[in-house]
Design an enzyme around this catalytic site. Structure first.
Site, short mmCIF file in Angstrom:
data_model
loop_
_atom_site.label_atom_id
_atom_site.label_comp_id
_atom_site.label_asym_id
_atom_site.label_seq_id
_atom_site.Cartn_x
_atom_site.Cartn_y
_atom_site.Cartn_z
N ASP A 1 1.01 -0.93 -0.44
CA ASP A 1 -0.22 -0.29 0.10
C ASP A 1 1.43 1.38 0.40
O ASP A 1 1.42 1.56 0.56
CB ASP A 1 -0.83 -0.36 0.76
CG ASP A 1 -2.13 1.16 0.70
OD1 ASP A 1 -1.53 1.71 1.19
OD2 ASP A 1 -3.25 0.53 1.32
N SER A 2 0.31 2.26 -0.56
CA SER A 2 1.27 3.77 -0.99
C SER A 2 1.53 4.08 0.79
O SER A 2 2.23 5.29 0.72
CB SER A 2 0.69 4.19 -2.25
OG SER A 2 -0.69 5.21 -1.73
N GLY B 1 -0.87 6.19 1.00
CA GLY B 1 -2.12 7.43 0.32
C GLY B 1 -3.02 7.83 0.99
O GLY B 1 -3.71 8.45 2.20
N ASP C 1 -8.97 -5.06 -1.87
CA ASP C 1 -8.14 -4.35 -0.21
C ASP C 1 -8.84 -3.93 0.85
O ASP C 1 -9.49 -2.38 0.62
CB ASP C 1 -6.53 -4.22 -0.32
CG ASP C 1 -6.29 -2.18 -0.36
OD1 ASP C 1 -6.29 -2.44 0.89
OD2 ASP C 1 -6.58 -2.05 -1.22
#
Length: 282
Positions: A48-49, A51, A177
């Site tokens: 996951d970034s 973000g 997700d």
């Protein structure tokens, strides 16, 4: 890992850049040899970034041209996140281009057309499930998936409830997700094919029936509602573990069932019935 792999039948897991960067930190991650070796997970892994943390931890960050300045929610230390630095930190070789555009159809369509230039193995849809009405989210999915190629996986990030999952699949989404299975499980809420159960409710105190007779995990027939209710009310970690494993297994079962009904050609009918059942509060 054995419960996730062999019982829930998970084939891929997710790691979060922001949280791993802060704790245990990049020095430990590098010494371990990367996320896979650190966690000992042998299968595929998404990263996951971070973000969503830019959105959810808004009191801890400032957005500037060079990137996102974060003040750690753990110790107050200051950090700068940029796209290039994130890729180096997580040792990412390839990424899904992410389609953004908030709730604006024209921006969503433009972003979707822009990412096509990368001819990527798959495409992600971000910036949804952050407070907008579900009808808006579904509309944005339709706008984006009208542009993205059907031959490549489409990944809807951070979504969602079981009903959201089915509605996303109906609109052409392949991957999802979400923290909901484990976060809600830690708080005593489980999802079943007959509706949602809040195990904190007193009504389960003397219900010795299986946790979920139709469940997909071994915990569903091994433990009773009364026992897991007791664990949850006592704050025992085992209660959170049981509920979380049940939810993860249920979500993966739901995805497999959706695939089966798509192949058999009766997805629309099955989905309509399932959405009605999933909307119940038991």
């Amino acid at each position: 890992h054995r419960d996730l792999r062999d019982d829930a039948r998970a084939r891929i897991i997710l790691a979060n850049t922001y949280h791993l960067y802060l704790r245990p930190g990049m020095r430990i991650m590098e010494q371990a040899g990367g996320v896979h070796r650190f966690s000992t997970w042998e299968g595929p892994m998404l990263t996951d970034s971070g973000g969503f943390q830019v959105f959810s931890l808004s009191e801890c960050r400032k957005l500037k041209e060079e990137g996102c300045h974060f003040r750690s929610h753990i110790d107050g230390s200051r950090h700068l996140f940029t796209p290039a630095r994130r890729q180096r930190q997580m040792c990412i070789r390839d990424s899904f281009p992410i389609v953004q555009g908030c709730a604006y159809p024209d921006l969503r369509e433009q972003a979707a057309r822009n990412v096509l230039q990368y001819d990527a193995d798959g495409y992600a849809i971000g910036g949804l499930a952050v407070g907008e009405p579900t009808e808006v989210m579904y509309a944005m999915i339709e706008v984006v998936n009208a542009v993205l190629p059907e031959s490549r996986p489409r990944y809807l990030m951070g979504v969602g409830t079981p009903i959201n999952i089915l509605e996303g699949i109906d609109r052409g989404v392949d991957m999802f997700d979400c923290v909901m299975p484990t976060r809600n499980g830690r708080n005593g809420q489980i999802f079943t094919s007959e509706g949602t159960i809040n195990l904190r409710n007193k009504k389960w105190e003397d219900d010795f029936s299986p946790l979920d007779p139709a469940g997909a995990s071994f915990v569903d027939t091994l433990y009773s509602k009364a026992y897991v209710h007791h664990l949850v009310m006592c704050g025992e970690m085992l209660g959170a573990q049981i509920a979380s494993l049940h939810n993860v297994a249920f979500y993966l079962w739901l995805g497999r069932e959706a695939r089966r009904h798509i192949i058999e050609g009766d997805f629309a009918q099955w989905k309509g019935d399932m959405v009605t059942r999933l909307g119940r509060r038991l």
